[in-house]
Design an enzyme around this catalytic site. Structure first.
Site, mmCIF file in Angstrom:
data_model
loop_
_atom_site.group_PDB
_atom_site.id
_atom_site.type_symbol
_atom_site.label_atom_id
_atom_site.label_comp_id
_atom_site.label_asym_id
_atom_site.label_seq_id
_atom_site.Cartn_x
_atom_site.Cartn_y
_atom_site.Cartn_z
ATOM 1 N N GLN A 1 7.337 -14.880 12.738
ATOM 2 C CA GLN A 1 6.882 -13.753 13.556
ATOM 3 C C GLN A 1 5.383 -13.820 13.853
ATOM 4 O O GLN A 1 4.835 -12.932 14.478
ATOM 5 C CB GLN A 1 7.259 -12.421 12.907
ATOM 6 C CG GLN A 1 6.499 -12.077 11.648
ATOM 7 C CD GLN A 1 7.080 -10.853 10.968
ATOM 8 O OE1 GLN A 1 8.201 -10.881 10.445
ATOM 9 N NE2 GLN A 1 6.358 -9.756 10.968
ATOM 10 N N LYS B 1 5.075 3.466 11.906
ATOM 11 C CA LYS B 1 3.814 2.873 12.348
ATOM 12 C C LYS B 1 4.078 1.685 13.259
ATOM 13 O O LYS B 1 3.391 1.469 14.242
ATOM 14 C CB LYS B 1 3.002 2.415 11.134
ATOM 15 C CG LYS B 1 1.590 2.098 11.486
ATOM 16 C CD LYS B 1 0.960 1.153 10.512
ATOM 17 C CE LYS B 1 0.275 0.069 11.281
ATOM 18 N NZ LYS B 1 0.415 -1.224 10.681
ATOM 19 N N ASP B 2 5.101 0.903 12.918
ATOM 20 C CA ASP B 2 5.510 -0.225 13.760
ATOM 21 C C ASP B 2 6.678 0.254 14.618
ATOM 22 O O ASP B 2 7.823 -0.154 14.424
ATOM 23 C CB ASP B 2 5.891 -1.408 12.874
ATOM 24 C CG ASP B 2 4.718 -1.878 12.040
ATOM 25 O OD1 ASP B 2 3.903 -2.657 12.544
ATOM 26 O OD2 ASP B 2 4.581 -1.427 10.881
ATOM 27 N N HIS C 1 3.955 1.388 2.339
ATOM 28 C CA HIS C 1 5.150 0.684 1.843
ATOM 29 C C HIS C 1 5.849 1.512 0.756
ATOM 30 O O HIS C 1 7.078 1.603 0.716
ATOM 31 C CB HIS C 1 4.754 -0.652 1.215
ATOM 32 C CG HIS C 1 4.156 -1.653 2.157
ATOM 33 N ND1 HIS C 1 2.860 -2.083 2.049
ATOM 34 C CD2 HIS C 1 4.671 -2.317 3.210
ATOM 35 C CE1 HIS C 1 2.601 -2.990 2.984
ATOM 36 N NE2 HIS C 1 3.686 -3.139 3.721
ATOM 37 N N VAL D 1 1.970 6.642 7.115
ATOM 38 C CA VAL D 1 1.101 7.119 6.024
ATOM 39 C C VAL D 1 -0.326 6.690 6.353
ATOM 40 O O VAL D 1 -0.566 5.544 6.759
ATOM 41 C CB VAL D 1 1.551 6.522 4.670
ATOM 42 C CG1 VAL D 1 0.625 6.977 3.553
ATOM 43 C CG2 VAL D 1 2.988 6.922 4.376
ATOM 44 N N MET E 1 -2.437 3.287 7.317
ATOM 45 C CA MET E 1 -2.509 2.232 6.298
ATOM 46 C C MET E 1 -1.879 0.954 6.827
ATOM 47 O O MET E 1 -0.857 0.992 7.515
ATOM 48 C CB MET E 1 -1.783 2.685 5.040
ATOM 49 C CG MET E 1 -2.556 3.740 4.310
ATOM 50 S SD MET E 1 -1.858 4.014 2.681
ATOM 51 C CE MET E 1 -2.947 5.296 2.129
ATOM 52 N N HIS F 1 0.861 -1.188 0.000
ATOM 53 C CA HIS F 1 0.000 0.000 0.000
ATOM 54 C C HIS F 1 0.895 1.235 0.000
ATOM 55 O O HIS F 1 2.138 1.123 0.005
ATOM 56 C CB HIS F 1 -0.961 -0.018 1.192
ATOM 57 C CG HIS F 1 -0.291 -0.236 2.521
ATOM 58 N ND1 HIS F 1 0.573 0.684 3.080
ATOM 59 C CD2 HIS F 1 -0.331 -1.279 3.399
ATOM 60 C CE1 HIS F 1 1.016 0.239 4.230
ATOM 61 N NE2 HIS F 1 0.496 -0.952 4.455
HETATM 62 P P1 AMP Z 1 4.664 -5.051 6.664
HETATM 63 O O1 AMP Z 1 4.491 -5.405 5.239
HETATM 64 O O2 AMP Z 1 3.376 -4.796 7.379
HETATM 65 O O3 AMP Z 1 5.591 -5.970 7.403
HETATM 66 O O4 AMP Z 1 5.388 -3.630 6.670
HETATM 67 C C1 AMP Z 1 6.604 -3.437 5.993
HETATM 68 C C2 AMP Z 1 7.158 -2.094 6.352
HETATM 69 O O5 AMP Z 1 6.213 -1.078 6.001
HETATM 70 C C3 AMP Z 1 7.404 -1.927 7.862
HETATM 71 O O6 AMP Z 1 8.621 -1.200 8.047
HETATM 72 C C4 AMP Z 1 6.216 -1.126 8.301
HETATM 73 O O7 AMP Z 1 6.475 -0.333 9.452
HETATM 74 C C5 AMP Z 1 5.987 -0.237 7.099
HETATM 75 N N1 AMP Z 1 4.618 0.273 7.079
HETATM 76 C C6 AMP Z 1 3.468 -0.441 7.157
HETATM 77 N N2 AMP Z 1 2.401 0.382 7.152
HETATM 78 C C7 AMP Z 1 2.884 1.643 7.085
HETATM 79 C C8 AMP Z 1 2.291 2.947 7.069
HETATM 80 N N3 AMP Z 1 0.972 3.113 7.115
HETATM 81 N N4 AMP Z 1 3.104 4.021 7.006
HETATM 82 C C9 AMP Z 1 4.456 3.871 6.964
HETATM 83 N N5 AMP Z 1 5.076 2.673 6.981
HETATM 84 C C10 AMP Z 1 4.314 1.579 7.041
#
Ligand code: AMP
Length: 284
Positions: free
Chosen positions: A61, A149-150, A37, A176, A184, A34
């Site tokens: 995880q 966000k994380d 990312h 974001v 998101m 999204h």
């Molecule tokens: P994930 O695919 O959920 O493991 O996320 C991959 C990376 O994208 C991680 O570093 C997340 O913190 C980042 N991420 C996920 N959602 C957002 C968001 N809304 N805004 C900024 N970074 C994000």
């Protein structure tokens, strides 16, 4: 854009880039990409000549009973978005490729996971640290980009990189959001239409905490109580945690100081959502 599925090929490709004098930015993801990312990827591109991303739903995880099997996937859509944003290489290994049976090493950051999401997701951050360490060794980046966000994940990875002397710069990118304020997340796709409004209670909590803090409220309990009432006034919500803590150690604070982290996790129906913000004196 290249697509690489094996560890050996990815390592060789990264080594060749480095020998060629290129700098490498790396963005690990679990796919179902999204705009959040994509923002990480844009940041990565600004910091290095080549951008590698990984798309890997990391089984280690996820805890028992979590959503590993239902985690949304859209390989075709992901590749198109990655291509449009200018990704050079997508690393998409299988679980068997990443975790051969004989693997018995885990990376554990000791204290940071003893807070926030680590309490309700035991072992989660060991899985995250281990897979990110492996991905770093495979893709050999100079810079790696993570989302704020994380927040706890970013803290754990930064700590791992520091403690293990990994020669990688870690960049954090602000969260974001959807136009209505919802952070998101790939997991937002689980929300039923009637749950979507309740999901906004996380963003409203952040706004409420900011207003209370700016209004002079310094007692953590008072702020948490107000947030709890706000969240529970929305249907389908169940609070996992509402925390006000030190942004570096993640230790709870009773009285807010100069800089504080508000972090919360709320289940909306079956979907577990997280959000956070920094409450800083002298700032909005
Ligand atoms: P994930 O695919 O959920 O493991 O996320 C991959 C990376 O994208 C991680 O570093 C997340 O913190 C980042 N991420 C996920 N959602 C957002 C968001 N809304 N805004 C900024 N970074 C994000």
């Amino acid at each position: 854009m290249e697509i690489i599925e094996t560890v050996q090929e990815m390592r060789q490709r990264s080594e060749a880039l480095r020998l060629d004098g290129q700098t490498i930015a790396f963005v690990p993801t679990m796919g179902f990409l999204h705009e959040g990312h994509l923002e990480l990827m844009r940041a990565g591109k600004k910091h290095a000549g080549k951008l590698i991303i990984s798309v890997f739903v990391n089984p280690t995880q996820f805890g028992p009973g979590e959503d590993l099997d239902q985690y949304p996937r859209d390989t075709e859509g992901d590749l198109e978005k990655a291509h449009n944003v200018g990704v050079d290489i997508v690393f998409m290994p299988s679980a068997a490729e990443m975790y051969p049976e004989e693997s018995e090493t885990r990376v554990r950051v000791e204290n940071l996971p003893r807070h926030l999401c680590g309490l309700s997701r035991p072992g989660h951050f060991d899985g995250v640290a281990t897979v990110v360490a492996k991905l770093f060794n495979i893709t050999k980046p100079h810079v790696a980009v993570f989302g704020q966000k994380d927040y706890q994940q970013l803290a754990v990875i930064s700590r791992m990189v520091m403690d293990l002397n990994m020669d990688i710069q870690i960049l954090g990118v602000p969260t974001v959001r959807e136009p209505d304020g919802l952070a998101m997340s790939s997991r937002n796709s689980y929300l039923r239409p009637e749950e979507r409004r309740s999901a906004l209670s996380l963003r409203k909590s952040i706004d409420l905490a900011g207003a209370l803090f700016r209004g002079g409220e310094k007692k953590a309990k008072a702020i948490k109580d107000e947030i709890q009432s706000l969240v529970l006034s929305h249907p389908f919500t169940e609070i996992d945690y509402i925390a006000l803590c030190d942004p570096v150690t993640l230790d709870d604070v009773e009285v807010l100081g100069h800089e504080n982290l508000l972090a919360l996790a709320v289940r909306v129906g079956k979907t577990r959502l997280i959000d956070n913000c920094l409450l800083r004196e002298g700032r909005d």
